[in-house]
Design a protein around this motif. Sequence first.
Motif, mmCIF file in Angstrom:
data_model
loop_
_atom_site.group_PDB
_atom_site.id
_atom_site.type_symbol
_atom_site.label_atom_id
_atom_site.label_comp_id
_atom_site.label_asym_id
_atom_site.label_seq_id
_atom_site.Cartn_x
_atom_site.Cartn_y
_atom_site.Cartn_z
ATOM 1 N N ASP A 61 13.670 4.773 -0.489
ATOM 2 C CA ASP A 61 13.427 6.222 -0.405
ATOM 3 C C ASP A 61 12.091 6.593 -1.061
ATOM 4 O OD1 ASP A 61 15.794 6.627 0.922
ATOM 5 O OD2 ASP A 61 16.928 7.185 -0.886
ATOM 6 N N PHE A 62 11.738 5.878 -2.107
ATOM 7 C CA PHE A 62 10.511 6.151 -2.861
ATOM 8 C C PHE A 62 9.269 6.025 -1.982
ATOM 9 C CE2 PHE A 62 7.221 4.569 -5.966
ATOM 10 C CZ PHE A 62 7.085 5.757 -6.678
ATOM 11 N N ILE A 63 9.281 5.033 -1.083
ATOM 12 C CA ILE A 63 8.063 4.776 -0.284
ATOM 13 C C ILE A 63 8.169 5.278 1.150
ATOM 14 C CG2 ILE A 63 7.607 2.715 -1.669
ATOM 15 C CD1 ILE A 63 8.394 1.012 0.770
ATOM 16 N N GLU A 64 9.317 5.867 1.534
ATOM 17 C CA GLU A 64 9.594 6.153 2.952
ATOM 18 C C GLU A 64 8.526 7.011 3.626
ATOM 19 O OE1 GLU A 64 13.262 7.566 5.835
ATOM 20 O OE2 GLU A 64 13.419 7.856 3.667
ATOM 21 N N ASN A 65 8.101 8.060 2.984
ATOM 22 C CA ASN A 65 7.193 9.004 3.652
ATOM 23 C C ASN A 65 5.735 8.886 3.197
ATOM 24 O OD1 ASN A 65 9.303 10.274 5.177
ATOM 25 N ND2 ASN A 65 9.946 11.309 3.289
ATOM 26 N N THR A 66 5.391 7.738 2.625
ATOM 27 C CA THR A 66 4.016 7.574 2.139
ATOM 28 C C THR A 66 3.155 6.848 3.173
ATOM 29 O OG1 THR A 66 4.605 5.516 1.022
ATOM 30 C CG2 THR A 66 4.683 7.530 -0.290
ATOM 31 N N SER A 67 1.861 6.986 3.021
ATOM 32 C CA SER A 67 0.897 6.348 3.928
ATOM 33 C C SER A 67 0.740 4.866 3.591
ATOM 34 C CB SER A 67 -0.459 7.047 3.801
ATOM 35 O OG SER A 67 -1.467 6.285 4.440
ATOM 36 N N ASP A 68 0.400 4.076 4.626
ATOM 37 C CA ASP A 68 0.135 2.655 4.375
ATOM 38 C C ASP A 68 -1.378 2.381 4.311
ATOM 39 O OD1 ASP A 68 -0.679 2.716 7.027
ATOM 40 O OD2 ASP A 68 1.076 1.660 7.784
ATOM 41 N N LYS A 69 -2.162 3.441 4.189
ATOM 42 C CA LYS A 69 -3.617 3.303 4.026
ATOM 43 C C LYS A 69 -3.961 3.488 2.550
ATOM 44 C CE LYS A 69 -3.895 3.177 8.519
ATOM 45 N NZ LYS A 69 -3.942 1.832 9.141
ATOM 46 N N PHE A 70 -4.699 2.538 1.996
ATOM 47 C CA PHE A 70 -4.991 2.625 0.567
ATOM 48 C C PHE A 70 -6.279 1.864 0.244
ATOM 49 C CE2 PHE A 70 -4.637 1.413 -3.900
ATOM 50 C CZ PHE A 70 -4.183 2.583 -4.480
ATOM 51 N N PHE A 117 0.827 -1.215 0.000
ATOM 52 C CA PHE A 117 0.000 0.000 0.000
ATOM 53 C C PHE A 117 0.861 1.265 0.000
ATOM 54 C CE2 PHE A 117 -4.195 -1.892 1.870
ATOM 55 C CZ PHE A 117 -4.359 -2.600 0.690
ATOM 56 N N LYS A 118 1.973 1.260 0.717
ATOM 57 C CA LYS A 118 2.893 2.409 0.704
ATOM 58 C C LYS A 118 3.438 2.606 -0.722
ATOM 59 C CE LYS A 118 5.949 3.054 4.058
ATOM 60 N NZ LYS A 118 5.594 4.344 4.672
ATOM 61 N N THR A 119 3.765 1.484 -1.380
ATOM 62 C CA THR A 119 4.278 1.553 -2.752
ATOM 63 C C THR A 119 3.202 2.084 -3.698
ATOM 64 O OG1 THR A 119 5.671 -0.378 -2.249
ATOM 65 C CG2 THR A 119 5.451 0.233 -4.566
ATOM 66 N N ALA A 120 1.964 1.641 -3.511
ATOM 67 C CA ALA A 120 0.858 2.117 -4.355
ATOM 68 C C ALA A 120 0.651 3.622 -4.190
ATOM 69 C CB ALA A 120 -0.423 1.358 -4.008
ATOM 70 N N ASN A 121 0.696 4.096 -2.945
ATOM 71 C CA ASN A 121 0.547 5.532 -2.697
ATOM 72 C C ASN A 121 1.691 6.325 -3.322
ATOM 73 O OD1 ASN A 121 -1.905 5.965 -1.224
ATOM 74 N ND2 ASN A 121 -0.995 4.888 0.509
ATOM 75 N N ALA A 122 2.902 5.783 -3.240
ATOM 76 C CA ALA A 122 4.059 6.468 -3.824
ATOM 77 C C ALA A 122 3.930 6.525 -5.352
ATOM 78 C CB ALA A 122 5.343 5.746 -3.418
ATOM 79 N N LEU A 123 3.459 5.451 -5.955
ATOM 80 C CA LEU A 123 3.246 5.443 -7.408
ATOM 81 C C LEU A 123 2.194 6.480 -7.807
ATOM 82 C CD1 LEU A 123 3.209 1.589 -8.199
ATOM 83 C CD2 LEU A 123 4.955 3.228 -8.917
ATOM 84 N N ALA A 124 1.120 6.555 -7.012
ATOM 85 C CA ALA A 124 0.059 7.535 -7.286
ATOM 86 C C ALA A 124 0.604 8.956 -7.189
ATOM 87 C CB ALA A 124 -1.102 7.336 -6.313
ATOM 88 N N GLU A 125 1.428 9.206 -6.168
ATOM 89 C CA GLU A 125 2.027 10.531 -5.996
ATOM 90 C C GLU A 125 2.983 10.859 -7.144
ATOM 91 O OE1 GLU A 125 3.848 10.612 -2.139
ATOM 92 O OE2 GLU A 125 1.939 10.210 -1.094
ATOM 93 N N ALA A 126 3.565 9.814 -7.746
ATOM 94 C CA ALA A 126 4.482 10.013 -8.879
ATOM 95 C C ALA A 126 3.730 10.173 -10.196
ATOM 96 C CB ALA A 126 5.456 8.843 -8.972
ATOM 97 N N GLY A 127 2.392 10.115 -10.132
ATOM 98 C CA GLY A 127 1.592 10.380 -11.324
ATOM 99 C C GLY A 127 1.035 9.164 -12.028
ATOM 100 N N VAL A 128 1.221 7.970 -11.458
ATOM 101 C CA VAL A 128 0.687 6.754 -12.085
ATOM 102 C C VAL A 128 -0.822 6.683 -11.833
ATOM 103 C CG1 VAL A 128 0.737 4.229 -12.148
ATOM 104 C CG2 VAL A 128 2.864 5.518 -11.852
ATOM 105 N N GLN A 129 -1.570 6.535 -12.898
ATOM 106 C CA GLN A 129 -3.033 6.476 -12.813
ATOM 107 C C GLN A 129 -3.544 5.162 -13.405
ATOM 108 O OE1 GLN A 129 -4.724 9.995 -14.609
ATOM 109 N NE2 GLN A 129 -3.083 11.306 -13.833
#
Length: 586
Positions: A148-157, A41-53
């Motif tokens: 580093d990509f997922i460090e500061n992202t939420s684990d709620k998704f 979920f942290k990885t998914a949030n990081a991808l979303a923040e990076a613009g992946v839709q």
Amino acid sequence: MNIAEFLNKNVKRFPQKASVGFKKNNEWKELTWARFQKTVFKTANALAEAGVQKDDKVAIFADNSPEWMMMDLATLCLGAVTVPIYSTNGTEQVEYIINHAEPKIILAGNEEQYDICHELLSKSQNVELIISAKSSFKLKDKSITLQDFIENTSDKFYIVERTNEDVATIIYTSGTSGIPKGVMITHGNFQDTFDKHVKFFNFKNFEGEHSLAFLPLSHVFERSWTLFCFSQGAKVSFLENPKLIASALVEVRPTTMCSVPRFYQKIYAGIHEMLSAASPIKKKIFAWAIENGSQVSELKRNQQDVPFLLNQKYKIANALVFNKIKTKLGGRLWFMPCGGASISEEVTKFFDAMGIHITVGYGMTETTATVTAFPFTKYKYGSAGKLLGDSQIKIGENNEILVKGSGIMKGYYKNPEETAKVFTEDGWMKTGDAGIFDNEGNLTITDRIKDLMKTSNGKYIAPQPIENMFSNNSYINQIMLIAEDKPFVSALIVPNFETLEEKLKTLSVTFTNWKEVVENEKVQKFYQELIDGIQSNVSSFEKIKKFILMPADFEIQNGEITPTLKIKRNIVLQKYSDKIDTIYNK
């Protein structure tokens, strides 16, 4: 339903149960379902923040690892599409896939894979970021480590809803010939494949199983099997280097594992090589054990009771012989799906006799892997098993196997012409494989239609059964028959260099280098006698008349074999055309 929903389901059922195993600093570690879900979920949030839709592409160019699967599941959670790239692909192959699939982000595994991706950045207009799974080397621009990509992202998704028709992944076929095609597999394809397996095998408490993923996750077989295991709550351990499979089996002690025929052929050949050097009494004990084991396996295959006395003999055979072999495979394996190529009846029966059942099956990338498989009983040796779920088969022109069912791909990505070629007007998919379907519902694969060879004398040769016969020998690692438009059958043979090196002592041949060794007259004579013995019962027009011993293995990295170890005939024929010409021009 999005197939990644099993993350939520399994966390509710058993949050503290192990979901993932991996080796770090020479020690096997694990993640619980709760921890695994949070990281995905942290990885998914990081991808979303990076613009992946939704429907965007994310590529993965890495060896097997938890990070591979985390990125895959995170991409699916977003409703985006995963594009796996074989970890052994060279720059040219990777460039083709990146330009064709147009991913926004790429996960790279080791430094070599990262360097290839970064080199291609300037040639791609779509790739915005390269994520490195490892933190052990220095990164360049437009790059970041996964940590580093997922460090500061939420684990709620909240997992994005998908329909059965929505594409989950595009898998580029490594094929034995031609340009790779992007097979579009949907969420529905995956889910229906999972459901078919549960119904066909009637698994009980599969959440207690432990699978070892050592085939490449970029291949549909391992990917589908691993996702199926996860969907049922089972644990999967990831092996990064498949060459370490022997030690990993003992360390991990899996209960299930999918593999390709070459894995079992090598074990079979190795056992017989050891046996050839054993004392007469050990040979007799082994033969006695196999004889009793064969009787027991035959009774069990036909759902018949094993008599008390035979069962006692089988227990002794286990103690004296079979358990030693099973221990080398970890001691707990019981369910082993096997596909990717044909496997001989001889090998399957041999393992059955030892109480190690291989579940032979048939499928393709385009069918989301399994179409047919051995049931637990009443299976037919030499066949590829019976239909799973709603899969349908009919035999078309030239005995071609045509398939229908919910596992069939949506089509080839951005390739309507090739998609149209592979489907008939009434919706049957052409497999390119030739086979027969008996009255009891067993499918037998006779060969790849495009691999069938016609000699200049008008005789047809089906190479796979003949090649399997030779591959079962401990002195032969790889073999490719040549016959198309030729007056007789010849072969390129890659020796098993390990067993050959031992044999050199008895042949009184001094090792210098493999090129000189394979050209040595005594070695040539030894292989000629070996070949003549193996093919003693083969029809004269199918017999290998001449051969060339190769000084090195066919390699994935050189484009000579596929990740499932099938030889790319067209590539090898072209690459070694000069050698082949010498066979027929002598």
